[in-house]
Enzyme design. Sequence first.
Site, PDB file in Angstrom:
ATOM      1  N   CYS A   1       0.814  -1.230   0.000  1.00 47.70           N
ATOM      2  CA  CYS A   1       0.000   0.000   0.000  1.00 47.70           C
ATOM      3  C   CYS A   1       0.839   1.269   0.000  1.00 47.70           C
ATOM      4  O   CYS A   1       0.325   2.353  -0.244  1.00 47.70           O
ATOM      5  CB  CYS A   1      -0.946  -0.012   1.184  1.00 47.70           C
ATOM      6  SG  CYS A   1      -1.889  -1.525   1.261  1.00 47.70           S
TER       7      CYS A   1
ATOM      8  N   ASN B   1     -10.314  -0.074   0.704  1.00 44.63           N
ATOM      9  CA  ASN B   1      -8.853   0.010   0.616  1.00 44.63           C
ATOM     10  C   ASN B   1      -8.387  -0.615  -0.701  1.00 44.63           C
ATOM     11  O   ASN B   1      -8.486  -1.831  -0.877  1.00 44.63           O
ATOM     12  CB  ASN B   1      -8.261  -0.742   1.822  1.00 44.63           C
ATOM     13  CG  ASN B   1      -6.742  -0.835   1.793  1.00 44.63           C
ATOM     14  OD1 ASN B   1      -6.098  -0.417   0.835  1.00 44.63           O
ATOM     15  ND2 ASN B   1      -6.184  -1.397   2.849  1.00 44.63           N
TER      16      ASN B   1
ATOM     17  N   HIS C   1      -3.303   6.947   3.508  1.00 42.54           N
ATOM     18  CA  HIS C   1      -3.759   5.672   2.975  1.00 42.54           C
ATOM     19  C   HIS C   1      -5.150   5.348   3.540  1.00 42.54           C
ATOM     20  O   HIS C   1      -5.374   5.464   4.747  1.00 42.54           O
ATOM     21  CB  HIS C   1      -2.746   4.587   3.353  1.00 42.54           C
ATOM     22  CG  HIS C   1      -3.149   3.229   2.902  1.00 42.54           C
ATOM     23  ND1 HIS C   1      -3.695   2.999   1.658  1.00 42.54           N
ATOM     24  CD2 HIS C   1      -3.096   2.024   3.531  1.00 42.54           C
ATOM     25  CE1 HIS C   1      -3.958   1.707   1.542  1.00 42.54           C
ATOM     26  NE2 HIS C   1      -3.611   1.101   2.654  1.00 42.54           N
TER      27      HIS C   1
HETATM   28  N1  ACO Z   1     -18.304  -8.749  10.484  1.00 41.42           N
HETATM   29  C1  ACO Z   1     -18.693  -9.177  11.682  1.00 41.42           C
HETATM   30  N2  ACO Z   1     -17.846  -9.583  12.638  1.00 41.42           N
HETATM   31  C2  ACO Z   1     -16.535  -9.538  12.352  1.00 41.42           C
HETATM   32  C3  ACO Z   1     -16.048  -9.079  11.107  1.00 41.42           C
HETATM   33  C4  ACO Z   1     -16.990  -8.670  10.148  1.00 41.42           C
HETATM   34  N3  ACO Z   1     -16.643  -8.229   8.927  1.00 41.42           N
HETATM   35  N4  ACO Z   1     -14.704  -9.139  11.121  1.00 41.42           N
HETATM   36  C5  ACO Z   1     -14.350  -9.623  12.326  1.00 41.42           C
HETATM   37  N5  ACO Z   1     -15.448  -9.867  13.053  1.00 41.42           N
HETATM   38  C6  ACO Z   1     -15.523 -10.378  14.397  1.00 41.42           C
HETATM   39  C7  ACO Z   1     -14.384 -11.312  14.711  1.00 41.42           C
HETATM   40  O1  ACO Z   1     -14.674 -12.620  14.261  1.00 41.42           O
HETATM   41  C8  ACO Z   1     -14.302 -11.189  16.200  1.00 41.42           C
HETATM   42  O2  ACO Z   1     -15.328 -12.003  16.750  1.00 41.42           O
HETATM   43  P1  ACO Z   1     -14.990 -12.946  18.012  1.00 41.42           P
HETATM   44  O3  ACO Z   1     -14.608 -11.998  19.112  1.00 41.42           O
HETATM   45  O4  ACO Z   1     -16.290 -13.657  18.228  1.00 41.42           O
HETATM   46  O5  ACO Z   1     -13.860 -13.821  17.554  1.00 41.42           O
HETATM   47  C9  ACO Z   1     -14.694  -9.754  16.479  1.00 41.42           C
HETATM   48  O6  ACO Z   1     -15.394  -9.301  15.315  1.00 41.42           O
HETATM   49  C10 ACO Z   1     -13.519  -8.850  16.740  1.00 41.42           C
HETATM   50  O7  ACO Z   1     -12.545  -9.080  15.723  1.00 41.42           O
HETATM   51  P2  ACO Z   1     -11.218  -8.246  15.657  1.00 41.42           P
HETATM   52  O8  ACO Z   1     -10.393  -8.737  14.514  1.00 41.42           O
HETATM   53  O9  ACO Z   1     -10.586  -8.224  17.023  1.00 41.42           O
HETATM   54  O10 ACO Z   1     -11.801  -6.807  15.335  1.00 41.42           O
HETATM   55  P3  ACO Z   1     -11.096  -5.406  15.358  1.00 41.42           P
HETATM   56  O11 ACO Z   1     -11.815  -4.507  16.257  1.00 41.42           O
HETATM   57  O12 ACO Z   1      -9.601  -5.528  15.483  1.00 41.42           O
HETATM   58  O13 ACO Z   1     -11.383  -4.866  13.881  1.00 41.42           O
HETATM   59  C11 ACO Z   1     -10.285  -4.609  11.780  1.00 41.42           C
HETATM   60  C12 ACO Z   1     -10.876  -5.580  12.783  1.00 41.42           C
HETATM   61  C13 ACO Z   1     -11.383  -3.670  11.288  1.00 41.42           C
HETATM   62  C14 ACO Z   1      -9.740  -5.404  10.619  1.00 41.42           C
HETATM   63  C15 ACO Z   1      -9.168  -3.787  12.469  1.00 41.42           C
HETATM   64  O14 ACO Z   1      -8.299  -4.633  13.194  1.00 41.42           O
HETATM   65  C16 ACO Z   1      -8.355  -3.021  11.472  1.00 41.42           C
HETATM   66  O15 ACO Z   1      -8.863  -2.167  10.783  1.00 41.42           O
HETATM   67  N6  ACO Z   1      -7.067  -3.296  11.384  1.00 41.42           N
HETATM   68  C17 ACO Z   1      -6.220  -2.667  10.411  1.00 41.42           C
HETATM   69  C18 ACO Z   1      -6.508  -3.295   9.118  1.00 41.42           C
HETATM   70  C19 ACO Z   1      -5.742  -2.657   8.029  1.00 41.42           C
HETATM   71  O16 ACO Z   1      -5.491  -1.485   8.021  1.00 41.42           O
HETATM   72  N7  ACO Z   1      -5.357  -3.460   7.099  1.00 41.42           N
HETATM   73  C20 ACO Z   1      -4.568  -2.992   6.075  1.00 41.42           C
HETATM   74  C21 ACO Z   1      -4.805  -3.923   4.998  1.00 41.42           C
HETATM   75  S1  ACO Z   1      -3.600  -3.997   3.828  1.00 41.42           S
HETATM   76  C22 ACO Z   1      -2.888  -2.571   3.748  1.00 41.42           C
HETATM   77  O17 ACO Z   1      -3.513  -1.567   3.601  1.00 41.42           O
HETATM   78  C23 ACO Z   1      -1.513  -2.619   3.903  1.00 41.42           C
END
Ligand code: ACO
Length: 315
Positions: free
Chosen positions: A108, A272, A242
């Site tokens: 990214c 993204n 980003h």
């Molecule tokens: N819908 C419903 N529930 C979900 C979803 C969804 N889409 N995704 C995860 N959950 C659930 C999980 O299963 C988990 O349930 P559990 O507790 O029963 O196991 C719960 O929600 C919490 O999951 P987490 O992964 O802890 O959620 P978090 O609050 O961390 O949010 C997220 C996840 C949005 C991905 C966050 O961590 C984030 O944005 N991280 C950064 C991601 C990012 O920037 N990626 C970059 C991608 S690549 C790049 O750009 C380089």
Amino acid sequence: MKISGTGSVLPKKVVTNDMLSEFLDTSDAWIYPRTGVKSRHVISDERLEEMAIEAARKALEDASMQASELDFIICSNVVNEYITPQLSCIIQGGIGANCPCIDINCACAGFIYALHLAESFYKAGSVKNVLIVCAEEPTRMTDWTDRRTCVLFGDGAGAAVLTPGDNIKGFSLSAASATDKLYQYRTLQPTPYITKQEQDVPLQMKGQDVFKFAVKASSSDITKVLREQGVSPDEVDHFLLHQANLRIIQTIESFLEQPAYKFPVNIEDHGNSSSSCCPILLDECRRQGRFKPGDKIVISAFGAGFVSGAVLLEW
Ligand code: ACO
């Protein structure tokens, strides 16, 4: 160097959060508050190389430049259907250019790394006009039964034409190897000699680790480039970050103690699109007339690797 033209292309298919909840155990009520994404553009019948060529053509038209005037093409891409030839060569043929070209894979952060590479060409005196194209289809990397990853991404292509000038003021780049946090494997062709275990693994992400890295790396890159150039965050007119997660953007806003209006976003309806995010946002802001000559702009991105970077430029 300076940015003299921009262009962008999005796939026509729009997928809303409600559409995802038709086949995934997810909902708009979960996705939107945690990510800022409401919908995303997803490749259906388009080919990524055609989108990349169209974005390049738009940027050239915007810069009033012919493809034959280009001295170098840099393409940022993580994955596309061609393993070889490189995407930049396909773009070169598509737009009718005849200059050398190179692909980079900096996830990214690709747009910032591409600008930095171009800057070194200018400093070496070897180029006059450079085209950067970021073209990405991350929706083809994720497992569409994995609600933790596929809801985050969209596809797109963004391009910028560079010409001589002194509008790019400074860079800060960083890398910190972390191959278990964000990765994807694919198997190669079998040979009679391969004895190791291999498998195809779609994009895997430790979301909270990526979140923490993103905030830390982008905040530090931005602080460093501003300090080195003697510019305070208050003097910056626009921060183009980003578009990975609105909460990441808001955390960086708070860290820099800057108002939200300085941080244009398109994540709500784009998701993204990896390295394409920054040039697409740049193109949209420019076409909306948000930039005035002399405005100070910071562009900052982070990605798998991990890699990150920030650039300060004057419009
Ligand atoms: N819908 C419903 N529930 C979900 C979803 C969804 N889409 N995704 C995860 N959950 C659930 C999980 O299963 C988990 O349930 P559990 O507790 O029963 O196991 C719960 O929600 C919490 O999951 P987490 O992964 O802890 O959620 P978090 O609050 O961390 O949010 C997220 C996840 C949005 C991905 C966050 O961590 C984030 O944005 N991280 C950064 C991601 C990012 O920037 N990626 C970059 C991608 S690549 C790049 O750009 C380089």
